[in-house]
Design an enzyme around this catalytic site. Structure first.
Site, PDB file in Angstrom:
ATOM      1  N   ASP A 303       0.853  -1.173   0.000  1.00 51.72           N
ATOM      2  CA  ASP A 303       0.000   0.000   0.000  1.00 51.72           C
ATOM      3  C   ASP A 303       0.894   1.228   0.000  1.00 51.72           C
ATOM      4  OD1 ASP A 303       0.752  -0.153   2.580  1.00 51.72           O
ATOM      5  OD2 ASP A 303      -1.227   0.154   3.436  1.00 51.72           O
ATOM      6  N   THR A 376     -16.020   4.619   2.815  1.00 53.81           N
ATOM      7  CA  THR A 376     -16.618   5.911   2.450  1.00 53.81           C
ATOM      8  C   THR A 376     -15.554   6.914   2.026  1.00 53.81           C
ATOM      9  OG1 THR A 376     -16.432   6.707   4.710  1.00 53.81           O
ATOM     10  CG2 THR A 376     -18.485   5.595   4.121  1.00 53.81           C
ATOM     11  N   ARG A 377     -14.338   6.725   2.477  1.00 52.01           N
ATOM     12  CA  ARG A 377     -13.215   7.650   2.273  1.00 52.01           C
ATOM     13  C   ARG A 377     -13.550   9.070   2.744  1.00 52.01           C
ATOM     14  NH1 ARG A 377     -11.373   7.707  -3.200  1.00 52.01           N
ATOM     15  NH2 ARG A 377     -13.352   6.850  -3.868  1.00 52.01           N
TER      16      ARG A 377
HETATM   17  N1  LIG Z   1      -8.987  10.958   8.302  1.00 55.82           N
HETATM   18  C1  LIG Z   1      -9.501  11.077   7.093  1.00 55.82           C
HETATM   19  N2  LIG Z   1     -10.631  11.777   6.927  1.00 55.82           N
HETATM   20  C2  LIG Z   1     -11.180  11.884   5.706  1.00 55.82           C
HETATM   21  N3  LIG Z   1     -10.685  11.361   4.611  1.00 55.82           N
HETATM   22  C3  LIG Z   1      -9.556  10.662   4.689  1.00 55.82           C
HETATM   23  C4  LIG Z   1      -8.910  10.476   5.951  1.00 55.82           C
HETATM   24  N4  LIG Z   1      -7.810   9.717   5.741  1.00 55.82           N
HETATM   25  C5  LIG Z   1      -7.784   9.459   4.434  1.00 55.82           C
HETATM   26  N5  LIG Z   1      -8.822  10.003   3.791  1.00 55.82           N
HETATM   27  C6  LIG Z   1      -9.155   9.917   2.372  1.00 55.82           C
HETATM   28  O1  LIG Z   1      -9.532   8.588   2.073  1.00 55.82           O
HETATM   29  C7  LIG Z   1      -8.701   8.050   1.065  1.00 55.82           C
HETATM   30  C8  LIG Z   1      -8.520   6.586   1.292  1.00 55.82           C
HETATM   31  O2  LIG Z   1      -7.827   6.375   2.481  1.00 55.82           O
HETATM   32  P1  LIG Z   1      -7.210   4.940   2.785  1.00 55.82           P
HETATM   33  O3  LIG Z   1      -6.565   4.984   4.119  1.00 55.82           O
HETATM   34  O4  LIG Z   1      -8.214   3.905   2.487  1.00 55.82           O
HETATM   35  O5  LIG Z   1      -6.146   4.797   1.676  1.00 55.82           O
HETATM   36  P2  LIG Z   1      -4.778   5.558   1.582  1.00 55.82           P
HETATM   37  O6  LIG Z   1      -4.292   5.783   2.958  1.00 55.82           O
HETATM   38  O7  LIG Z   1      -4.898   6.740   0.706  1.00 55.82           O
HETATM   39  O8  LIG Z   1      -3.935   4.581   0.804  1.00 55.82           O
HETATM   40  P3  LIG Z   1      -3.171   3.341   1.337  1.00 55.82           P
HETATM   41  O9  LIG Z   1      -4.039   2.191   0.967  1.00 55.82           O
HETATM   42  O10 LIG Z   1      -1.923   3.409   0.573  1.00 55.82           O
HETATM   43  O11 LIG Z   1      -2.959   3.471   2.817  1.00 55.82           O
HETATM   44  C9  LIG Z   1      -7.425   8.858   1.157  1.00 55.82           C
HETATM   45  O12 LIG Z   1      -6.743   8.880  -0.048  1.00 55.82           O
HETATM   46  C10 LIG Z   1      -7.962  10.237   1.503  1.00 55.82           C
HETATM   47  O13 LIG Z   1      -8.408  10.883   0.343  1.00 55.82           O
END
Ligand SMILES: Nc1ncnc2c1ncn2[C@@H]1O[C@H](COP(=O)(O)OP(=O)(O)OP(=O)(O)O)[C@@H](O)[C@H]1O
Ligand SMILES: [K+]
Ligand SMILES: [Mg+2]
Length: 676
Positions: A303, A376-377
């Site tokens: 990741d 939901t991201r």
């Molecule tokens: N605390 C948060 N609040 C709101 N949105 C967030 C937060 N953290 C991350 N995101 C958003 O959600 C997306 C997905 O996060 P997720 O942790 O699933 O993946 P990532 O950290 O970007 O990638 P990886 O899989 O490499 O860790 C991020 O790219 C960002 O846009």
């Protein structure tokens, strides 16, 4: 534990290994290694012929028989010593772990009152309270509170780590110590099944089972042994028919020289040492099979955040859109982050403070916190007055705003893309139908990543970065880090899908992870490396745990696995090639002993038939201790494709295996011949 883990072979380990070499002579133990068991049987026969010459031999050969007996016994002891030495470090580690596993008192919570019971009586599901200065009585999950915990007993790392309820940092390990605050823990393991118990049995090798590769090789070695046994046994009557008298000790010497004793003696040491190298590296492998699978990996799923980048994505700027005010954007960003405990969420509040801005804190009263979810991201806050505040991935917030009947400002995409193209992560901030702007999250690629991926490529391993981030950010980071492929906007289930797809093409896949949502993918992968800081679900699904919680270590784990497979292959080639030279020493000598006119066969020009046999046998014995350091350390490994590696090793160890004994036996013969 770390200090003695790093220490090399110490005096006590060597002393114990010497003792164990004799204990391992027990035929019941020996039987597990058919090659060496045949040597032991031969040793017993020669011993009988030496001590009871009247029954089994002739008086004048006692000296020769005794010498053969001593060399055979040494052969056995050398092989045992190799195994005992390889086991030694693990045993020492197990001892030091056992010391941390003393019984302590647990504060069990029963119907609101605290009852003190011994930690050994704790069962799965029990709730305990641990306060500052106390030892955590068992493995579990924090269900209430936050505390800093000293985990040095298992990780060797003295800086305390934060453990808190909910999220990916809730798992605690029995035997570690709470250094501040107080937490409530739900126990997740029954007695005898804790993480430390598992660690002890792992490093001790108690549960060590032969891997499928080892079993296959053992079968091959046993078959070879059986074939040579039949050859040598039929040689005796054949020779008698030809009126040639072949002495039994000579036949046994011949047999021992012909069977693959070098690899037979070192095989288990190679496996144990390979596992041990992984442990020295602060990675716990649940089985030797996992380590070997690491050596055969074709595809690696990584990741982005925290593996390829440092992972402390920090809010670095507020960028308003649609003519909104920066101060207002910052205030809403803060409201959406008041209870967001992710590094991203905390960094928003820090940025606000750094810029000397404030937000109406009373808005945080009586609302509902919306936790960040990979699905939901987004994360946010539902205010008591009904307004909903969100921050998250730009496309996710856009959809959310549109669903609420709002419109998306025209400059949002451009500003977001600019951040993404720089490798940053844009988070959009919105209240109900209105988008206020972006938070610029900055993360940096760890140094040296490009070289590491270059190495992996030269090993023939494909790297795929799987990230929840948007495609533009993903592309920038992928290019900067030099991974082969990437998948953006991936949800947890997408990781499994990638793994399955690769596996269906017949490939072996490795991945790292720490969250509960990574657990299914960790279980699906052939090598799943979980972070010790991660959730219990992740650690249970994976077949390796990294005590230092550094996901990029998967790269070295693969190198160690490869080195293990290569070492085994190289020493097998060497061992079998070795035996060729011994034919040329022993067979002519054997026949010259019976028919002196056959001296012409003595191509190696060895001193006498007797010294030829003894020299071959001595070489056969001492090659084992000579190769112990190589078996333990592993052969030097340079990243290159498997086919090139294979041909290089066959050349080096195959040719070396033929040449070295010719030289070695000749030298030994020059010395031995002057004595007899
Ligand atoms: N605390 C948060 N609040 C709101 N949105 C967030 C937060 N953290 C991350 N995101 C958003 O959600 C997306 C997905 O996060 P997720 O942790 O699933 O993946 P990532 O950290 O970007 O990638 P990886 O899989 O490499 O860790 C991020 O790219 C960002 O846009
Ligand atoms: K041999
Ligand atoms: Mg993440």
């Amino acid at each position: 534990m770390n200090s003695n883990r790093k220490s090399m072979l110490t005096g006590p380990i060597v002393k114990n290994a010497l003792k164990d070499s004799f204990i391992k002579l027990n035929p019941v133990t020996m039987m597990k290694n058919p090659v060496m068991f045949v040597v032991e049987a031969g040793t017993a026969v020669v011993l009988l012929m030496t001590v009871l010459p009247g029954y089994f031999g002739t008086q004048e050969q006692i000296g020769f028989n005794f010498t053969v007996f001593v060399i055979l016994l040494l052969t056995l002891l050398f092989a045992n010593f190799a195994e005992a030495l390889a086991e030694g470090r693990g045993k020492a580690q197990a001892d030091s772990l056992k010391k941390t596993k003393k019984e302590i008192t647990a504060n069990l919570l029963v119907n609101g009152t605290i009852k003190q019971i011994p930690s050994t009586d704790l069962r799965k599901g029990d709730i305990v309270i641990v306060a500052q200065g106390e030892m955590i009585p068992g493995d579990g999950e924090v269900i209430e509170g936050l505390a800093s915990v000293d985990e040095s007993a298992i990780t060797g790392e003295s800086a305390p780590v934060i453990k808190e309820a909910g999220g990916d940092f809730s798992s605690v390990t029995g035997g570690t110590r709470v250094v501040s605050d107080r937490i409530q823990i739900r126990i997740t393991s029954d007695p005898g099944e804790s993480f430390i118990d598992r660690m002890i049995s792992l490093v001790e090798g108690a549960k060590r089972q032969k891997t499928p590769n080892e079993i296959a090789l053992n079968t091959l070695l046993t078959s070879l042994t059986l074939i040579f046994l039949i050859v040598v046994v039929t040689l005796a009557p054949l020779a008698r028919f030809l009126e040639i008298n072949l002495e039994i000790p000579v036949l046994i010497a011949l047999l021992v020289c012909l069977i693959p004793t070098t690899i037979g003696g070192l095989l288990s040491a190679i496996g144990i040492a390979g596992m041990d190298r992984v442990t020295q590296f602060n990675v716990l492998a649940m089985s030797g099979k996992a380590v070997e699978a690491a050596g055969d990996i074709n595809t690696m799923i990584l990741d982005k955040t925290g593996t390829i980048t440092f992972g402390n994505r920090m809010a670095s700027r507020f960028i308003p859109v649609g003519g909104e005010q920066e101060a207002e954007l910052a205030a809403w960003a803060a409201v959406s982050s008041v209870k967001d405990e992710t590094p991203e969420g905390r960094s928003v509040l820090e940025l606000l403070k750094k810029q000397g801005m404030t937000y109406p804190e009373s808005l945080g009263d009586n609302g509902t916190f919306i936790e960040f979810k990979a699905e939901t991201r987004m994360s946010g806050f539902d205010l008591a007055d009904g307004r909903k505040v969100r921050k998250g991935a730009v496309d996710a917030v856009k959809k959310w705003v549109e669903a609420a009947g709002g419109t998306v400002p025209g400059d949002l995409d451009d500003k977001g893309n600019t951040i993404a193209k720089e490798g940053g992560t844009p988070l959009a901030v919105a209240v109900d139908g209105r988008i206020f702007g972006l938070i610029y999250l900055k993360d940096t690629v760890k140094p040296g990543m490009r070289e590491r991926f270059e190495q992996l490529r030269s090993m023939g391993i494909k790297t795929v970065m799987c990230t929840g981030d948007n495609p533009l950010t993903a592309a920038t980071i992928a290019r900067e880090a030099g991974v082969d492929d990437f998948i953006a906007e991936s949800k947890p289930e997408d990781k499994i899908a990638v793994i399955r797809k690769e596996q269906n093409e017949g490939k072996l896949v490795a991945m790292t992870g720490d969250g509960t949502n990574d657990a299914p993918a960790l279980a699906q992968a052939d090598v799943g490396l979980a972070m010790n800081s991660g959730t219990i679900a992740a650690k249970e699904a994976a077949n390796m745990v990294d005590l230092d919680s550094d996901p990029s270590k998967i790269i070295e784990v693969v190198a160690i696995g490869k080195q293990l497979l290569m070492t085994r292959g190289a020493l097998t080639t060497f061992s079998i090639a070795n035996d060729v030279a011994k034919y040329f020493a022993i067979i002519p000598a054997m026949f010259t002993l019976a028919i002196p006119q056959m001296e012409a066969l003595n191509v190696m020009r060895l001193g006498s038939p007797m010294s030829a046999i003894l020299s071959a046998l001595i070489f056969n014995a001492i090659i084992i201790p000579i190769l112990i350091p190589l078996a333990m350390k592993g052969v030097a490994y340079k990243p290159m494709s498997s086919t090139r590696l294979l041909s290089r090793n066959i050349f080096v160890y195959g040719l070396g295996g033929v040449v070295v004994p010719f030289v070695g036996i000749k030298i030994i013969d020059l010395i031995v011949h002057t004595w007899i």
